[in-house]
Design a protein around this motif. Structure first.
Motif, PDB file in Angstrom:
ATOM      1  N   PHE A 222       0.780  -1.386   0.152  1.00  0.00           N
ATOM      2  CA  PHE A 222       0.116   0.127   0.028  1.00  0.00           C
ATOM      3  C   PHE A 222       0.985   1.249   0.141  1.00  0.00           C
ATOM      4  CE2 PHE A 222       0.923  -0.083   4.596  1.00  0.00           C
ATOM      5  CZ  PHE A 222       0.614   1.388   4.952  1.00  0.00           C
ATOM      6  N   LEU A 223       1.783   1.188   0.365  1.00  0.00           N
ATOM      7  CA  LEU A 223       2.940   2.220   0.453  1.00  0.00           C
ATOM      8  C   LEU A 223       3.427   2.371  -0.800  1.00  0.00           C
ATOM      9  CD1 LEU A 223       4.893   2.013   4.036  1.00  0.00           C
ATOM     10  CD2 LEU A 223       3.260   3.724   3.215  1.00  0.00           C
ATOM     11  N   GLN A 224       3.972   1.337  -1.536  1.00  0.00           N
ATOM     12  CA  GLN A 224       4.680   1.384  -2.596  1.00  0.00           C
ATOM     13  C   GLN A 224       3.566   2.032  -3.824  1.00  0.00           C
ATOM     14  OE1 GLN A 224       6.454  -2.318  -3.651  1.00  0.00           O
ATOM     15  NE2 GLN A 224       8.561  -1.336  -3.075  1.00  0.00           N
ATOM     16  N   GLU A 225       2.262   1.624  -3.723  1.00  0.00           N
ATOM     17  CA  GLU A 225       1.237   2.091  -4.761  1.00  0.00           C
ATOM     18  C   GLU A 225       1.189   3.675  -4.371  1.00  0.00           C
ATOM     19  OE1 GLU A 225      -2.028  -0.545  -3.501  1.00  0.00           O
ATOM     20  OE2 GLU A 225      -1.234  -2.036  -5.065  1.00  0.00           O
ATOM     21  N   LYS A 226       1.302   4.325  -2.963  1.00  0.00           N
ATOM     22  CA  LYS A 226       1.213   5.854  -3.132  1.00  0.00           C
ATOM     23  C   LYS A 226       2.655   6.393  -3.358  1.00  0.00           C
ATOM     24  CE  LYS A 226      -0.220   5.631   1.274  1.00  0.00           C
ATOM     25  NZ  LYS A 226      -0.945   6.223   2.463  1.00  0.00           N
ATOM     26  N   GLY A 227       3.720   5.753  -3.906  1.00  0.00           N
ATOM     27  CA  GLY A 227       4.859   6.256  -4.075  1.00  0.00           C
ATOM     28  C   GLY A 227       5.784   6.384  -2.614  1.00  0.00           C
ATOM     29  N   LEU A 228       5.438   5.729  -1.903  1.00  0.00           N
ATOM     30  CA  LEU A 228       6.323   5.541  -0.365  1.00  0.00           C
ATOM     31  C   LEU A 228       6.869   4.509  -0.154  1.00  0.00           C
ATOM     32  CD1 LEU A 228       3.429   7.742   1.503  1.00  0.00           C
ATOM     33  CD2 LEU A 228       5.288   8.542   0.787  1.00  0.00           C
ATOM     34  N   THR A 229       7.788   4.639   0.873  1.00  0.00           N
ATOM     35  CA  THR A 229       8.242   3.488   1.123  1.00  0.00           C
ATOM     36  C   THR A 229       8.301   3.125   2.693  1.00  0.00           C
ATOM     37  OG1 THR A 229      10.548   4.614   1.612  1.00  0.00           O
ATOM     38  CG2 THR A 229      10.025   3.494  -0.711  1.00  0.00           C
ATOM     39  N   ASN A 230       8.471   1.709   3.326  1.00  0.00           N
ATOM     40  CA  ASN A 230       8.737   1.643   4.562  1.00  0.00           C
ATOM     41  C   ASN A 230      10.248   1.935   5.158  1.00  0.00           C
ATOM     42  OD1 ASN A 230       9.033   0.117   7.278  1.00  0.00           O
ATOM     43  ND2 ASN A 230       7.286  -1.311   6.835  1.00  0.00           N
ATOM     44  N   TYR A 231      10.364   3.154   5.338  1.00  0.00           N
ATOM     45  CA  TYR A 231      11.745   3.739   5.708  1.00  0.00           C
ATOM     46  C   TYR A 231      12.119   2.949   6.979  1.00  0.00           C
ATOM     47  CZ  TYR A 231      15.294   6.918   7.114  1.00  0.00           C
ATOM     48  OH  TYR A 231      16.434   7.719   7.655  1.00  0.00           O
ATOM     49  N   TRP A 232      11.427   3.003   7.835  1.00  0.00           N
ATOM     50  CA  TRP A 232      11.944   2.317   9.380  1.00  0.00           C
ATOM     51  C   TRP A 232      12.476   1.019   9.442  1.00  0.00           C
ATOM     52  CZ3 TRP A 232       7.846   4.652  13.190  1.00  0.00           C
ATOM     53  CH2 TRP A 232       7.971   6.132  13.370  1.00  0.00           C
ATOM     54  N   GLY A 233      11.436   0.129   8.618  1.00  0.00           N
ATOM     55  CA  GLY A 233      11.920  -1.383   8.569  1.00  0.00           C
ATOM     56  C   GLY A 233      11.269  -2.289   9.385  1.00  0.00           C
ATOM     57  N   TYR A 234      10.026  -1.869  10.175  1.00  0.00           N
ATOM     58  CA  TYR A 234       9.561  -2.560  10.904  1.00  0.00           C
ATOM     59  C   TYR A 234       8.505  -3.688  10.363  1.00  0.00           C
ATOM     60  CZ  TYR A 234      11.552   0.185  14.655  1.00  0.00           C
ATOM     61  OH  TYR A 234      12.078   1.024  15.756  1.00  0.00           O
ATOM     62  N   ASN A 235       8.916  -4.516   9.480  1.00  0.00           N
ATOM     63  CA  ASN A 235       8.218  -5.182   8.452  1.00  0.00           C
ATOM     64  C   ASN A 235       9.155  -6.391   8.201  1.00  0.00           C
ATOM     65  OD1 ASN A 235       5.421  -5.937   7.358  1.00  0.00           O
ATOM     66  ND2 ASN A 235       6.240  -5.019   5.556  1.00  0.00           N
ATOM     67  N   SER A 236       9.692  -7.146   9.197  1.00  0.00           N
ATOM     68  CA  SER A 236      10.562  -8.308   8.992  1.00  0.00           C
ATOM     69  C   SER A 236      10.255  -9.551   8.152  1.00  0.00           C
ATOM     70  CB  SER A 236      11.212  -8.512  10.171  1.00  0.00           C
ATOM     71  OG  SER A 236      12.045  -7.578  10.727  1.00  0.00           O
ATOM     72  N   LEU A 237      11.015 -10.031   7.457  1.00  0.00           N
ATOM     73  CA  LEU A 237      10.717 -11.425   6.825  1.00  0.00           C
ATOM     74  C   LEU A 237      11.778 -12.391   6.939  1.00  0.00           C
ATOM     75  CD1 LEU A 237       8.802 -13.247   5.334  1.00  0.00           C
ATOM     76  CD2 LEU A 237       9.869 -12.141   3.141  1.00  0.00           C
ATOM     77  N   ALA A 238      13.249 -11.609   6.622  1.00  0.00           N
ATOM     78  CA  ALA A 238      14.455 -12.477   7.044  1.00  0.00           C
ATOM     79  C   ALA A 238      15.171 -12.324   7.931  1.00  0.00           C
ATOM     80  CB  ALA A 238      15.350 -12.236   5.821  1.00  0.00           C
ATOM     81  N   PHE A 239      15.022 -13.040   9.302  1.00  0.00           N
ATOM     82  CA  PHE A 239      15.500 -12.720  10.699  1.00  0.00           C
ATOM     83  C   PHE A 239      17.047 -12.736  10.670  1.00  0.00           C
ATOM     84  CE2 PHE A 239      10.997 -13.790  11.798  1.00  0.00           C
ATOM     85  CZ  PHE A 239      10.714 -12.534  12.162  1.00  0.00           C
ATOM     86  N   PHE A 240      17.580 -13.683   9.566  1.00  0.00           N
ATOM     87  CA  PHE A 240      19.374 -13.926   9.642  1.00  0.00           C
ATOM     88  C   PHE A 240      19.746 -13.101   8.508  1.00  0.00           C
ATOM     89  CE2 PHE A 240      17.173 -17.219  11.820  1.00  0.00           C
ATOM     90  CZ  PHE A 240      17.997 -17.709  12.444  1.00  0.00           C
TER      91      PHE A 240
END
Length: 700
Positions: A222-240
């Motif tokens: 939803f951020l990318q569709e608005k031209g924004l990014t998840n800057y802080w990074g609190y959206n983890s997928l790869a913990f290593f």
């Protein structure tokens, strides 16, 4: 690589992930409910799937297999077969390529597509439907790596908690606009070790850098569709895996090199880590890894209807650390960072979630806390919790077990309110200045357990606290509805920038008074990067999606006279804290008498009189003097006096007796004043100002 074999050898269930042994690669992945798991191999571009090999063995709920002659650099993923029964909590869909939960490197980025969902997105049956399209073209791939790195004579600084001063920073934002750093390196791990960065931290006296999340994370659709990014990074997928966006032209060893160079400068590295949720979202979210491998194990699901995720985090899902294998994944991840990258500590986002047990309640004796405290590696690093989440009973400040420090938002709010001039704040403010013993003094915890801050990444920076009363988050694209609505801030007459010299002077004074508060209170001080030179976010108090000048540190401002002046002021405060043990007392103080008429901590009004119970209850009391004292030698004492005037007018303070020598250390109303001996009996404290005074005298 040699020709792909038709089938894998049996391999070993340990260690989890992909492990190169010099002759081939062992693959091991957990799933308690899968019926079959396939290893999928890809070409060097990550576009073409070149083989699917069934993991041949299932031992203790670990699927495993060994691929002879495989080498580091191999791209792979998993496909898991099993029941697709959302009503029972199972969401297996072998059409979806899954990232290895233990991958230590990722290749490529997510290309948002409805194929990433395990169900047909627009189906009238919603997530009860089943999507048969292959998600591999839209998925990043896992990469086989080795972790060899020459650490040479690296030594952890092992700074005692009582001497720790934390500097919270974003990897990219810290250096993106730093002129001295080569352009191609700005905003990367490599830039963290640049001499300009280290020199600035050393000049301030910082002992620990706390980095916002660097685990591999996902950009929100939803951020990318608005031209924004998840800057802080609190959206983890790869913990290593280190976040690839910060690699620049380098690799993961750039992060290791940065840690080594920071260590050489006496500076520890703390990571802000996110284990309370993953990037897969709610039950309507994507199938990227954990959901496809074993949704019913990895996530907390509603007991009466396991189709739905428990959402104690506000992000759609909640990681289930009550499950042993999920807890193992988290602790294995933490050990990986502590050992392979020599990280010195961790700050746990929404730490309450990690302490929730099977019934959903918070327990300071939960398995997560117990496991970390007894671990021979993790029990020796710094552990910090964000002591809240949005679930039931989610506010747990002060209720974590020994060994953990906690972000103290009560300190933040009372400090902002006192210097704003709010009524009735004095008792609360005094409790926070004295280390918040009412919250933390139990089970032999120490004042350092309170992380004292007035600004963090989540909210307004220091300059904006004194410049804006309203949030200004229009750039976030949510009609200025997001972010905190009450910041306990004050604009002092004009919202935002002003040329009025009186307002500018008052704002600067308030900022310095807040810095005096943070760095002279008992506890562990934390500074937000850029606050030392007056960084602004233009009133945005929720800049999580602003990967631009709103969030990046404007180092040009640091070079201006007012920026240099504030940097010098912060440096003085840090030096005072390091030089005077009473400023950083390692024990809670409760006013015990250490000599006739002298207590180890005491409170006075501007007349030098002890505050009476009636004084403490006076809502209009805006003046406060705190004295901490100790005996030195046989018949002498020394004391630190903090005089604070939160009112709108200057006040004359009488320094409390006894004393025969007084020395002004710092005055927030005039940063240009150096240390000097005081001979006058009364001291004028300007409005919204704080003074630190050292005093000594004989013990009667």
């Amino acid at each position: 690589m040699s020709p792909i074999p038709v089938r894998l050898e049996s391999g070993s269930p340990y260690p989890l992930g992909a492990t190169f042994d010099g002759l081939g690669v062992n693959f091991a992945v957990f799933s308690a409910h899968a019926e079959k798991i396939e290893l999928c191999l890809f070409d060097e571009a990550g576009r073409q799937e070149i083989a699917r090999l069934e993991l041949p063995e299932w031992t203790d709920e670990i699927w495993h297999g060994y691929l002879p002659d495989a080498r580091p650099g191999l791209l792979y993923g998993f496909r898991a077969y099993g029941p697709y029964e959302p009503e029972a909590g199972h969401r297996f869909n072998h059409n979806k390529l899954l990232l290895d939960p233990y991958t230590r490197k990722t290749f490529g980025r997510i290309r948002w597509s409805d194929t990433l969902h395990g169900y047909r997105v627009h189906s009238p049956r919603a997530d009860l439907s089943f999507d048969r399209r292959d998600s591999a073209p839209a998925m990043p791939k896992s990469v086989v790596v080795t972790d060899a790195f020459d650490w040479g004579d690296d030594r952890r600084p092992n700074v005692p908690w009582s001497e720790t001063i934390i500097y919270e920073a974003h990897v990219k934002g810290l250096t993106q606009l730093m002129e001295g750093v080569p352009y191609r390196e700005r905003g990367t791990y490599r830039a963290l070790s640049h001499p300009h960065v280290i020199a600035h931290l050393q000049r301030l006296g910082i002992t620990a850098v706390e980095l916002l999340p660097i685990h591999g994370f996902v950009q929100d659709r939803f951020l990318q569709e608005k031209g924004l990014t998840n800057y802080w990074g609190y959206n983890s997928l790869a913990f290593f895996a280190p976040e690839a966006r910060y690699l620049g032209v380098g690799d993961a060893d750039d992060l290791r090199l940065a840690v080594r160079r920071l260590h050489a400068a006496g500076i520890e590295v703390i990571l802000d880590v996110v284990y309370n949720h993953t990037a897969e979202g709610s039950e309507l979210g994507q199938t990227l890894s954990f959901r496809g491998l074993d949704n019913a194990t990895y996530y907390r699901l509603q007991k009466d209807n396991p189709r739905y995720c428990v959402n104690d985090t506000g992000t759609g899902n909640t990681f289930n650390l009550d499950q042993p294998r999920v807890l193992q994944l988290v602790t294995d991840s933490l050990r990986h960072w502590a050992e392979s990258y020599r990280i010195d500590g961790f700050r746990f986002d929404l730490g309450v979630t990690l302490g929730r047990t099977g019934d959903g309640g918070f327990d300071p004796g939960a398995s997560f806390f117990d496991t970390l405290r007894q671990d021979p590696v993790l029990g020796r690093v710094k552990l910090i919790s964000e002591p809240w989440d949005i679930g039931p009973g989610g506010y747990q400040l002060g209720n974590h077990p020994p060994g953990f420090a906690e972000w103290n938002d009560k300190f933040r709010d009372s400090t902002r309110r006192f210097w704003r001039g709010d009524a009735g704040v004095r008792p609360e403010f005094a409790a926070r200045l004295s280390g918040s013993g009412d919250l933390f003094d139990r089970r032999a915890r120490r004042p350092w357990a309170s992380i004292n801050y007035v600004a963090s990444h989540d909210g307004q920076p220091l300059a904006d606290i004194a410049s804006y009363e309203q949030r200004h988050n229009e750039a976030n694209g949510e009609d200025n509805r997001d972010g905190h609505s009450d910041n306990h801030s004050c604009n002092w007459g004009v919202e935002g920038p002003t040329d009025d010299p009186a307002i500018k002077a008052l704002r600067a004074r308030v900022q310095r008074s807040m810095l005096v508060t943070v760095l002279s209170a008992l506890g562990t001080p934390m500074l937000l990067a850029g606050d030392e030179f007056g960084r602004t976010q233009q009133g945005n108090n929720n800049a999580y999606c602003q990967d631009n000048e709103i969030s990046w540190l404007d180092w040009a401002a640091a070079d201006k006279p007012e920026g240099q002046q504030l940097i010098h002021f912060v440096r003085r405060l840090v030096l005072i804290r390091k030089h005077y043990p009473l400023v950083r007392s390692g024990a809670f103080l409760y006013g015990e008498e250490i000599a006739p008429g002298l207590r180890n901590i005491d409170w006075f009004d501007e007349r030098g009189f002890n505050l009476s119970p009636e004084d403490w209850q006076n809502p209009e009391g805006k003046a406060l003097a705190m004295r901490r004292a100790r005996i030195v030698g046989d018949n002498y004492f020394e004391a630190i006096n903090l005089l604070m005037n939160g009112s709108q007018v200057p006040l004359e303070f009488q320094l409390p007796e006894p004393h025969d020598y007084r020395r002004l250390l710092v005055d927030s109303s005039d940063p240009g004043i150096g240390e000097r001996e005081l001979t006058e009996t009364a001291i004028t404290v300007q409005d919204r100002s704080a003074l630190l005074i050292y005093a000594t005298g004989p013990v009667e």
